[in-house]
Design an enzyme around this catalytic site. Structure first.
Site, PDB file in Angstrom:
ATOM      1  N   ASN A  37       1.228  34.910 -17.785  1.00  0.00           N
ATOM      2  CA  ASN A  37       1.283  34.137 -19.221  1.00  0.00           C
ATOM      3  C   ASN A  37       0.606  35.195 -20.188  1.00  0.00           C
ATOM      4  OD1 ASN A  37       1.729  32.619 -21.146  1.00  0.00           O
ATOM      5  ND2 ASN A  37       0.708  30.586 -20.384  1.00  0.00           N
ATOM      6  N   HIS A 122      -1.077  15.102 -14.478  1.00  0.00           N
ATOM      7  CA  HIS A 122      -2.020  15.239 -15.241  1.00  0.00           C
ATOM      8  C   HIS A 122      -1.821  14.149 -16.264  1.00  0.00           C
ATOM      9  CE1 HIS A 122      -1.966  19.947 -15.125  1.00  0.00           C
ATOM     10  NE2 HIS A 122      -2.408  18.987 -14.136  1.00  0.00           N
ATOM     11  N   ARG A 147      -5.309  13.861 -12.525  1.00  0.00           N
ATOM     12  CA  ARG A 147      -6.439  14.610 -13.515  1.00  0.00           C
ATOM     13  C   ARG A 147      -6.636  14.058 -14.593  1.00  0.00           C
ATOM     14  NH1 ARG A 147      -5.793  20.759 -15.786  1.00  0.00           N
ATOM     15  NH2 ARG A 147      -4.869  19.704 -17.524  1.00  0.00           N
ATOM     16  N   TYR A 159      -8.601  21.170 -24.656  1.00  0.00           N
ATOM     17  CA  TYR A 159      -7.836  21.681 -23.647  1.00  0.00           C
ATOM     18  C   TYR A 159      -6.997  20.448 -22.936  1.00  0.00           C
ATOM     19  CZ  TYR A 159      -6.299  23.173 -19.163  1.00  0.00           C
ATOM     20  OH  TYR A 159      -5.632  23.270 -17.871  1.00  0.00           O
ATOM     21  N   ASP A 212     -10.921  18.913 -15.176  1.00  0.00           N
ATOM     22  CA  ASP A 212     -10.865  20.435 -15.386  1.00  0.00           C
ATOM     23  C   ASP A 212     -11.689  20.740 -16.586  1.00  0.00           C
ATOM     24  OD1 ASP A 212     -10.421  23.003 -15.619  1.00  0.00           O
ATOM     25  OD2 ASP A 212      -8.201  22.876 -15.738  1.00  0.00           O
ATOM     26  N   HIS A 214     -12.264  23.949 -17.486  1.00  0.00           N
ATOM     27  CA  HIS A 214     -11.743  25.071 -17.989  1.00  0.00           C
ATOM     28  C   HIS A 214     -12.890  26.466 -18.162  1.00  0.00           C
ATOM     29  CE1 HIS A 214      -8.100  27.254 -19.100  1.00  0.00           C
ATOM     30  NE2 HIS A 214      -7.419  26.559 -18.258  1.00  0.00           N
ATOM     31  N   GLU A 238     -13.004  20.917 -11.526  1.00  0.00           N
ATOM     32  CA  GLU A 238     -12.303  22.180 -11.423  1.00  0.00           C
ATOM     33  C   GLU A 238     -12.939  23.110 -12.640  1.00  0.00           C
ATOM     34  OE1 GLU A 238      -7.798  23.820 -12.719  1.00  0.00           O
ATOM     35  OE2 GLU A 238      -8.191  21.776 -12.281  1.00  0.00           O
ATOM     36  N   GLU A 264      -8.047  29.586 -10.122  1.00  0.00           N
ATOM     37  CA  GLU A 264      -6.746  29.730 -10.555  1.00  0.00           C
ATOM     38  C   GLU A 264      -6.505  31.132 -11.196  1.00  0.00           C
ATOM     39  OE1 GLU A 264      -6.324  27.956 -14.796  1.00  0.00           O
ATOM     40  OE2 GLU A 264      -6.786  26.231 -13.330  1.00  0.00           O
ATOM     41  N   ARG A 285      -8.262  27.465  -5.524  1.00  0.00           N
ATOM     42  CA  ARG A 285      -7.103  27.072  -6.311  1.00  0.00           C
ATOM     43  C   ARG A 285      -6.263  28.521  -6.519  1.00  0.00           C
ATOM     44  NH1 ARG A 285      -6.443  25.389 -10.779  1.00  0.00           N
ATOM     45  NH2 ARG A 285      -4.961  23.788 -10.114  1.00  0.00           N
ATOM     46  N   HIS A 314      -3.019  26.510  -7.760  1.00  0.00           N
ATOM     47  CA  HIS A 314      -2.715  26.208  -9.367  1.00  0.00           C
ATOM     48  C   HIS A 314      -1.171  25.911  -9.398  1.00  0.00           C
ATOM     49  CE1 HIS A 314      -3.374  26.800 -13.499  1.00  0.00           C
ATOM     50  NE2 HIS A 314      -2.582  27.767 -13.538  1.00  0.00           N
ATOM     51  N   ASP A 318       3.371  27.670 -16.461  1.00  0.00           N
ATOM     52  CA  ASP A 318       3.628  29.103 -16.657  1.00  0.00           C
ATOM     53  C   ASP A 318       3.922  29.808 -15.275  1.00  0.00           C
ATOM     54  OD1 ASP A 318       1.155  29.218 -15.725  1.00  0.00           O
ATOM     55  OD2 ASP A 318       0.080  29.605 -17.534  1.00  0.00           O
ATOM     56  N   GLU A 341      -1.362  20.703  -7.470  1.00  0.00           N
ATOM     57  CA  GLU A 341      -1.492  20.475  -8.729  1.00  0.00           C
ATOM     58  C   GLU A 341       0.256  20.327  -9.159  1.00  0.00           C
ATOM     59  OE1 GLU A 341      -2.957  22.181 -13.263  1.00  0.00           O
ATOM     60  OE2 GLU A 341      -2.689  23.294 -11.645  1.00  0.00           O
ATOM     61  N   TRP A 405     -11.796  30.229 -22.862  1.00  0.00           N
ATOM     62  CA  TRP A 405     -10.842  29.334 -23.032  1.00  0.00           C
ATOM     63  C   TRP A 405     -10.442  28.508 -21.801  1.00  0.00           C
ATOM     64  CZ3 TRP A 405      -5.731  28.243 -21.253  1.00  0.00           C
ATOM     65  CH2 TRP A 405      -5.090  27.123 -22.006  1.00  0.00           C
TER      66      TRP A 405
END
Length: 405
Positions: A37, A122, A147, A159, A212, A214, A238, A264, A285, A314, A318, A341, A405
């Site tokens: 991605n 999610h 999640r 996020y 998560d 992130h 996560e 991921e 993951r 993961h 994407d 997931e 991010w």
């Protein structure tokens, strides 16, 4: 049998996807996912210029040798572009082998270890109430794990909570540059535990909950968060911190019993070796597309199992349906599978381009028995959806410092 022709196909039936199609001289073909991605065309160039010419005329049955050839033979090893290209080839070859054998890929891996694949959904929201409302909906659909992500008061974007926006394309419609989001660790830490406190108060402890981070926290901040979340018994936390320095997870582990998941953005076993052998994580993951395909994923799984670590690939939107199908075959086999997931089966446009063997029932992803991976690609339909450059957002702290991010 020989590899006669290879196509590198790019289409955007929701997100940009890079698909590899390997065609043999017998007419049997296999499909692989090569999507990275925000760097899709880098993989396209890598495949077209450096991989495809090396594969023509080779025996597609030699999956292991071809994998080693593309990994060791290039000298410049690892990295997301290289490994996504190798992954696409690997998936396509497993797909071909399954079709020749008349068997689904999971049978070639060793057969089923379970009836269905436990999936987590999610539940996102702009407020705690909205997040919990969505949690309730998923519980009614039969999900055993969910999640939870919630917008943080005082931050415009958070996020996992895009509100009415469907994807990140809408955040950059005026210019093809990454959108920027602000982050405040203190605002996050002062808020997020309330989400799980209310979730447990309303829905109890039968539902497994995931969160998560992130990679936005330092190891000691993650340790603090894990400790704060211990009363709410998460299935796992996560990406609590980046793992570029794998030793950082020892700091987190030393301070909390909240289970940890990461991987991921991992590309090889070396990204996780110390995490596995030191038992500083509980779930790995790594994704088939970004980790080099099914061949290395099976080896990594066996290695992780020696240390009581479960696999939780993961499953972001994407990754194309080819990767999701590869995960399903892997998950139905892996003795140390944990959870998958799950973001649904995509848009109408996506499902017109990709047909797949997956369905969902009462918390489980089910895999239809079809030879190979069971996915097909409609090239004519794919032509309707042209590639559009797009990036994931970048994050800055409130003082302007660039952050994870």
């Amino acid at each position: 049998m020989k590899i006669e022709h290879i196509k590198v196909l790019v289409s955007r039936p929701s997100r940009n996807f890079v698909t590899l199609k390997i065609i043999t001289d017998s007419g049997i073909y296999g499909l692989g996912d090569a999507t990275v991605n925000g760097r899709e065309m880098a993989v396209v160039a890598y495949l077209k210029e450096h991989v495809v010419p090396c594969l023509l005329g080779r025996d597609p049955h030699q999956i292991e040798d071809i994998w080693q050839y593309l990994y060791k033979g290039a000298y410049w090893r690892r990295g997301p572009i290289t490994m996504a290209a190798i992954a696409a080839v690997d998936m396509a070859l497993w797909d071909i082998k399954g079709k020749i054998a008349g068997l689904p890929v999971y049978q070639l891996l060793g057969g089923k270890s379970r009836k269905g694949i436990t999936a987590y959904a999610h539940a996102n929201g702009a407020t705690i109430d909205e997040t919990l409302e969505n949690l309730g909906k998923f519980i009614k659909q039969g999900f055993k794990a969910v999640r939870l992500q919630c917008a943080i008061p005082g931050l415009e974007d958070t996020y996992g909570t895009l509100g009415k926006k469907k994807d990140y394309f809408e955040l950059q419609s005026d210019r093809p540059l990454p959108p920027e989001q602000l982050w405040s660790t203190s605002k996050y830490m002062n808020f997020i535990t309330e989400l799980f406190k209310q979730a447990r108060a309303e829905y109890g402890y039968d539902i497994q909950l995931v969160h998560d981070v992130h990679s936005r926290l330092t190891p000691i901040e993650s340790a603090q968060l894990g400790k704060l979340l211990e009363p709410y018994k998460l299935m796992f936390l996560e990406d609590a911190s980046p793992a570029d320095n794998q030793d950082g997870y020892q700091i987190i582990r030393n301070h909390t019993t909240t289970p940890l998941a990461i991987g991921e953005i991992f590309n090889t076993v070396w990204d996780a070796k110390d995490l596995i052998t030191n038992q500083t994580i509980d779930y790995l993951r790594i994704a088939a597309t970004h980790g080099g395909g099914i061949t290395p994923l099976k080896k990594i799984s066996d290695f992780a199992a020696m240390y009581n670590i479960r696999m939780a690939p993961h499953g972001a939107p994407d990754l194309s349906p080819i990767c999701h199908a590869a995960h399903a075959h892997f998950n139905i086999w892996a003795p140390n599978f944990g959870v998958q997931e799950f973001i649904g089966f995509g848009t109408e446009a996506l499902n017109k381009v990709f047909s797949h063997p997956l369905s969902f029932d009462n918390g489980y992803i089910l895999l239809e028995d079809k030879p190979g991976l069971g996915v097909d690609y409609n090239e004519e339909e794919a032509l309707k959806y042209e590639y559009k450059r797009s990036y994931l957002p970048v994050t800055r702290l409130e003082d302007g410092t660039l952050w994870y991010w």
